[in-house]
Design an enzyme around this catalytic site. Structure first.
Site, mmCIF file in Angstrom:
data_model
loop_
_atom_site.group_PDB
_atom_site.id
_atom_site.type_symbol
_atom_site.label_atom_id
_atom_site.label_comp_id
_atom_site.label_asym_id
_atom_site.label_seq_id
_atom_site.Cartn_x
_atom_site.Cartn_y
_atom_site.Cartn_z
ATOM 1 N NE ARG A 5 -2.891 -0.438 3.271
ATOM 2 C CZ ARG A 5 -3.840 -1.370 3.177
ATOM 3 N NH1 ARG A 5 -4.851 -1.195 2.361
ATOM 4 N NH2 ARG A 5 -3.773 -2.478 3.903
ATOM 5 C CE1 TYR A 6 0.134 4.066 4.229
ATOM 6 C CE2 TYR A 6 0.390 1.768 4.859
ATOM 7 C CZ TYR A 6 -0.286 2.964 4.958
ATOM 8 O OH TYR A 6 -1.377 3.069 5.784
ATOM 9 N NE ARG A 66 4.378 1.876 6.302
ATOM 10 C CZ ARG A 66 4.292 3.104 5.803
ATOM 11 N NH1 ARG A 66 5.216 3.541 4.945
ATOM 12 N NH2 ARG A 66 3.297 3.890 6.123
ATOM 13 C CB CYS A 74 -6.388 -15.019 15.115
ATOM 14 S SG CYS A 74 -6.198 -13.910 13.722
ATOM 15 C CB CYS A 85 -10.778 -9.149 17.611
ATOM 16 S SG CYS A 85 -9.102 -9.579 18.126
ATOM 17 C CB CYS A 127 -11.384 -9.095 13.185
ATOM 18 S SG CYS A 127 -10.060 -9.394 12.019
ATOM 19 N NE ARG A 138 -5.575 -7.661 6.837
ATOM 20 C CZ ARG A 138 -4.499 -7.201 7.470
ATOM 21 N NH1 ARG A 138 -4.056 -7.816 8.551
ATOM 22 N NH2 ARG A 138 -3.853 -6.149 7.018
ATOM 23 C CG ASP A 174 -10.418 -0.515 10.224
ATOM 24 O OD1 ASP A 174 -10.153 0.626 9.808
ATOM 25 O OD2 ASP A 174 -9.576 -1.277 10.732
ATOM 26 C CG ASP A 204 -6.108 1.453 7.782
ATOM 27 O OD1 ASP A 204 -5.537 1.629 6.695
ATOM 28 O OD2 ASP A 204 -5.610 0.851 8.752
ATOM 29 C CE LYS A 210 -2.369 1.515 10.327
ATOM 30 N NZ LYS A 210 -2.006 0.780 9.110
#
Ligand code: SF4
Length: 348
Positions: free
Chosen positions: A92-93, A96, A105, A109, A112, A114, A273, A310, A317
């Site tokens: 995205r950037y 990185r 996981c 959560c 989440c 994702r 999000d 985001d 972000k």
């Protein structure tokens, strides 16, 4: 809480562990069939069943409201797919990439971002897919930092993790390796000497732990984080601002202080999000800004994360304030909320 030593992975297991009532079973089976459920024993032990809105339960125990979707919500709220040049990589950037090596996981959560991509059976990148992802990183010299995420990369067996990290470290232009994880808190026993050896590569390596409430930092979790830091891996923290969990200044401040006391620098406070079925856990940005002002007013600079959003669609972000300087730059607000003219007018 009578959870025992089992990982709770279904609505029925949650009834058995007395985390939900039998009359909730049918509805929550529907939630669990759509979004993964897992609560590790260390996390289940933290849930206070006597308290109907326990902040640990709210994070991990499914809720009927997860089946309510809103038009602004999406299956990929931060736009990973739009920036994925090869399977497992999100670029995205410029400097990185995310390397999503595993899609499971230790705990799932309920908020989440994702949630439609992670869950049991979604596994890890195959050997061929991993090689293709590493090839992409190797042939893209702008990539300075690789962020291992998922899912939770620390769920990989240490030998496989070592293999990935060694191969990444062999790429000359990759100077920094970062791992995003819940493991030191959700499954602290997994922070073993073998795991820590697997992370050693000679490259600058950082671990970013996800924690949202000060009660998550149990003695066992603190000891696990200390093992990581004592092994030479600096730790940062990311938290999500969540309604009913940490959306008051005392809880948020206590979380940031607890992290700093563990030698963990609070890094990001994420605005929640727009993931499907998570509206009941989101705050407004104005509420988040007011909380950031309260943190600024009452707590050490070490306890100040950056509040970020985001941008939906994969635009990355951006910090969402609050701002302290007036739009024309002529006034600045101090930590008590008092405005001052800048530069100060000289006395006549
Ligand atoms: S640990 Fe991260 S990826 Fe896994 S369920 Fe929680 S927020 Fe999602």
């Amino acid at each position: 809480m009578p959870a025992g030593s089992k990982v709770l992975r279904s609505a029925s297991a949650l009834v058995e562990a007395q985390l939900i009532k039998p009359q909730q079973l049918a509805a929550l089976k529907n939630v669990a069939s759509r979004y993964a459920v897992a609560i590790m024993p260390a996390v289940a032990d933290l849930i206070d069943t006597a308290y109907p809105h326990d902040p640990i339960a709210l994070q991990f125990v499914p809720d009927e409201r997860e089946l309510e979707s809103h038009p602004e919500e999406s299956a990929d709220p931060i736009g990973d797919d739009a920036h994925s040049p090869v399977l497992g990589v999100v670029h995205r950037y410029p400097d990185r990439v995310l390397l999503k090596i595993v899609n499971v996981c230790a705990v799932y959560c309920r908020f989440c971002f994702r949630r439609e991509m992670v869950g049991p059976g979604r596994g890890a990148l195959t050997g061929a897919a991993l090689t293709a992802a590493l090839d992409y990183i190797a042939r893209t010299p702008d990539i300075w930092e690789v962020i291992l995420t998922g899912g939770d990369p620390l769920l990989l067996p240490p030998r496989r993790l070592k293999n990935v990290i060694t191969r990444l470290a062999a790429i000359n232009h990759v100077k920094v390796i970062r791992l995003h994880t819940r493991i030191p808190i959700a499954a602290p026993k997994r922070v073993t000497p073998a795991l820590l050896r697997a992370l050693r590569s000679g490259k600058a390596t950082f671990m970013v732990v996800h924690a949202n409430h000060p009660r998550e930092l149990t003695d066992e979790a603190r000891a696990a984080c200390a093992r990581v830091i004592d092994a030479g891996i600096p730790m940062l923290a990311q938290s999500v601002l969540l309604r009913g969990i940490n959306d008051d200044a005392e809880t948020l401040g206590a979380l940031m202080r607890a992290l700093v006391e563990c030698r963990i620098k609070p890094y990001y406070l994420h605005h929640a999000d727009l993931a499907s079925g998570t509206a009941h856990l989101r705050t407004s940005i104005a509420e988040g800004q007011a909380l950031m002002r309260a943190l600024h007013g009452r707590y050490s600079g070490l306890c100040q994360p950056q509040y970020v959003l985001d941008i939906p669609g994969g635009h990355g972000k951006s910090p969402v304030g609050p701002t302290y300087l007036s739009a024309d730059g002529s006034q600045i607000t101090d930590f008590k909320g008092v405005r001052h003219v800048y530069p100060p007018r000289s006395p006549d």
